[in-house]
Design an enzyme around this catalytic site. Structure first.
Site, PDB file in Angstrom:
ATOM      1  CE  LYS A  42     -19.782  20.126 -37.618  1.00  0.00           C
ATOM      2  NZ  LYS A  42     -20.054  18.758 -38.172  1.00  0.00           N
ATOM      3  N   GLY A  43     -24.238  24.500 -34.787  1.00  0.00           N
ATOM      4  CA  GLY A  43     -25.686  24.706 -34.739  1.00  0.00           C
ATOM      5  C   GLY A  43     -26.161  26.110 -35.064  1.00  0.00           C
ATOM      6  CG  ASP A 102     -31.153  21.191 -23.017  1.00  0.00           C
ATOM      7  OD1 ASP A 102     -32.287  21.334 -22.561  1.00  0.00           O
ATOM      8  OD2 ASP A 102     -30.620  20.081 -23.149  1.00  0.00           O
ATOM      9  CE  LYS A 130     -34.948  21.412 -25.998  1.00  0.00           C
ATOM     10  NZ  LYS A 130     -34.207  20.115 -26.058  1.00  0.00           N
ATOM     11  CG  PHE A 151     -33.833  16.092 -29.512  1.00  0.00           C
ATOM     12  CD1 PHE A 151     -32.808  16.384 -28.626  1.00  0.00           C
ATOM     13  CD2 PHE A 151     -33.520  15.933 -30.853  1.00  0.00           C
ATOM     14  CE1 PHE A 151     -31.494  16.496 -29.061  1.00  0.00           C
ATOM     15  CE2 PHE A 151     -32.204  16.039 -31.295  1.00  0.00           C
ATOM     16  CZ  PHE A 151     -31.198  16.320 -30.395  1.00  0.00           C
ATOM     17  CB  VAL A 152     -36.330  21.238 -31.634  1.00  0.00           C
ATOM     18  CG1 VAL A 152     -37.615  21.317 -30.832  1.00  0.00           C
ATOM     19  CG2 VAL A 152     -35.215  22.040 -30.950  1.00  0.00           C
ATOM     20  CG  ASP A 158     -26.702  18.078 -35.021  1.00  0.00           C
ATOM     21  OD1 ASP A 158     -26.730  18.911 -34.101  1.00  0.00           O
ATOM     22  OD2 ASP A 158     -25.989  17.056 -34.990  1.00  0.00           O
TER      23      ASP A 158
HETATM   24  P1  IMP Z   1     -26.646  22.996 -22.934  1.00  0.00           P
HETATM   25  O1  IMP Z   1     -25.201  23.012 -22.512  1.00  0.00           O
HETATM   26  O2  IMP Z   1     -27.392  21.891 -22.255  1.00  0.00           O
HETATM   27  O3  IMP Z   1     -27.331  24.316 -22.799  1.00  0.00           O
HETATM   28  O4  IMP Z   1     -26.627  22.522 -24.415  1.00  0.00           O
HETATM   29  C1  IMP Z   1     -26.775  23.329 -25.480  1.00  0.00           C
HETATM   30  C2  IMP Z   1     -26.447  22.553 -26.743  1.00  0.00           C
HETATM   31  O5  IMP Z   1     -27.048  21.241 -26.712  1.00  0.00           O
HETATM   32  C3  IMP Z   1     -27.021  23.244 -27.932  1.00  0.00           C
HETATM   33  O6  IMP Z   1     -26.113  24.177 -28.482  1.00  0.00           O
HETATM   34  C4  IMP Z   1     -27.289  22.078 -28.861  1.00  0.00           C
HETATM   35  O7  IMP Z   1     -26.120  21.789 -29.599  1.00  0.00           O
HETATM   36  C5  IMP Z   1     -27.608  20.930 -27.958  1.00  0.00           C
HETATM   37  N1  IMP Z   1     -29.071  20.756 -27.813  1.00  0.00           N
HETATM   38  C6  IMP Z   1     -29.838  21.037 -26.743  1.00  0.00           C
HETATM   39  N2  IMP Z   1     -31.130  20.767 -26.975  1.00  0.00           N
HETATM   40  C7  IMP Z   1     -31.185  20.305 -28.233  1.00  0.00           C
HETATM   41  C8  IMP Z   1     -32.274  19.873 -29.073  1.00  0.00           C
HETATM   42  O8  IMP Z   1     -33.467  19.864 -28.713  1.00  0.00           O
HETATM   43  N3  IMP Z   1     -31.921  19.482 -30.331  1.00  0.00           N
HETATM   44  C9  IMP Z   1     -30.642  19.476 -30.782  1.00  0.00           C
HETATM   45  N4  IMP Z   1     -29.610  19.890 -30.042  1.00  0.00           N
HETATM   46  C10 IMP Z   1     -29.876  20.299 -28.783  1.00  0.00           C
HETATM   47 MG    MG Z   2     -24.856  24.125 -30.150  1.00  0.00          MG
END
Ligand code: IMP
Ligand code: MG
Length: 178
Positions: A42-43, A102, A130, A151-152, A158
């Site tokens: 949903k982000g 992330d 990040k 954490f944002v 969310d």
């Molecule tokens: P990745 O697989 O670690 O790259 O995760 C990406 C997903 O983790 C993003 O689409 C977000 O849903 C969640 N995420 C990563 N960092 C944050 C944050 O700082 N705040 C909220 N959600 C995050």
């Molecule tokens: Mg996401």
């Protein structure tokens, strides 16, 4: 909600300027080509809604909903598809729109999946990145902002389904998620 913020990291105005800049670049890069924009729910919902309204070439819009297993603040790379594509993307250019990268594990999985569905090209557009936290290599073609390892929330992003409706991106106080 505002009391839970440590600071406003990226203001509404800064986001709007960046969205226009990214959309202008995308419109020029895909001019004369077919493009399917895929929002990752949903982000990325808020970001994709603003972004497509600044894109000036014809596009198709689709969404995928995925959940990554892991704790609420850390993803594991094991991804489950909760909502699949409605459109056939075989032979099409796709633009995956994400809220934040992330570790990169989610997008790395998703890119492989879209490849297997026959996408001609896959480009990635993320509002936030990040880079310090990367575990899987991701080729990010369109990026809004690099951010520190904090954490944002806000602008669609969310914590436990809260704060998505904030118009800016803010850093959450640690007390708010511990
Ligand atoms: P990745 O697989 O670690 O790259 O995760 C990406 C997903 O983790 C993003 O689409 C977000 O849903 C969640 N995420 C990563 N960092 C944050 C944050 O700082 N705040 C909220 N959600 C995050
Ligand atoms: Mg996401």
């Amino acid at each position: 909600m505002l009391n839970d913020m440590k600071e406003v990291l990226i203001s509404e105005e800064k986001i709007a300027d960046k969205v226009t800049e990214l959309a202008t670049q995308i419109s020029s890069d895909f001019n004369g080509e077919k493009l399917v924009v895929i929002g990752v729910l949903k982000g990325a919902n808020v970001f994709v809604a603003d972004l497509i309204r600044k894109i000036t070439i014809p596009i198709a819009l689709d969404f995928m909903a995925i959940s990554s297993y892991g704790s609420s603040t850390e993803s594991s790379g094991v991804v489950k598809i909760l909502k699949d594509l409605d459109e056939d993307i075989e032979g099409h250019n796709v633009l995956v729109v994400e809220d934040i990268i992330d570790t990169g594990l989610t997008l790395s999985y998703l890119s492989e999946y879209l490849k297997s569905r026959g996408a001609k090209t896959i480009s990635i557009c993320t509002l936030l990145d990040k880079p310090d936290r990367r575990k899987a290599h991701i080729d990010v073609r369109y990026k809004g902002f690099d951010i520190p390892d904090e954490f944002v929330v806000g602008y669609g992003i969310d914590f436990n389904e809260k704060y998505r409706n904030l118009p800016f991106v803010g850093i959450l106080k640690e007390e708010a998620y511990q």
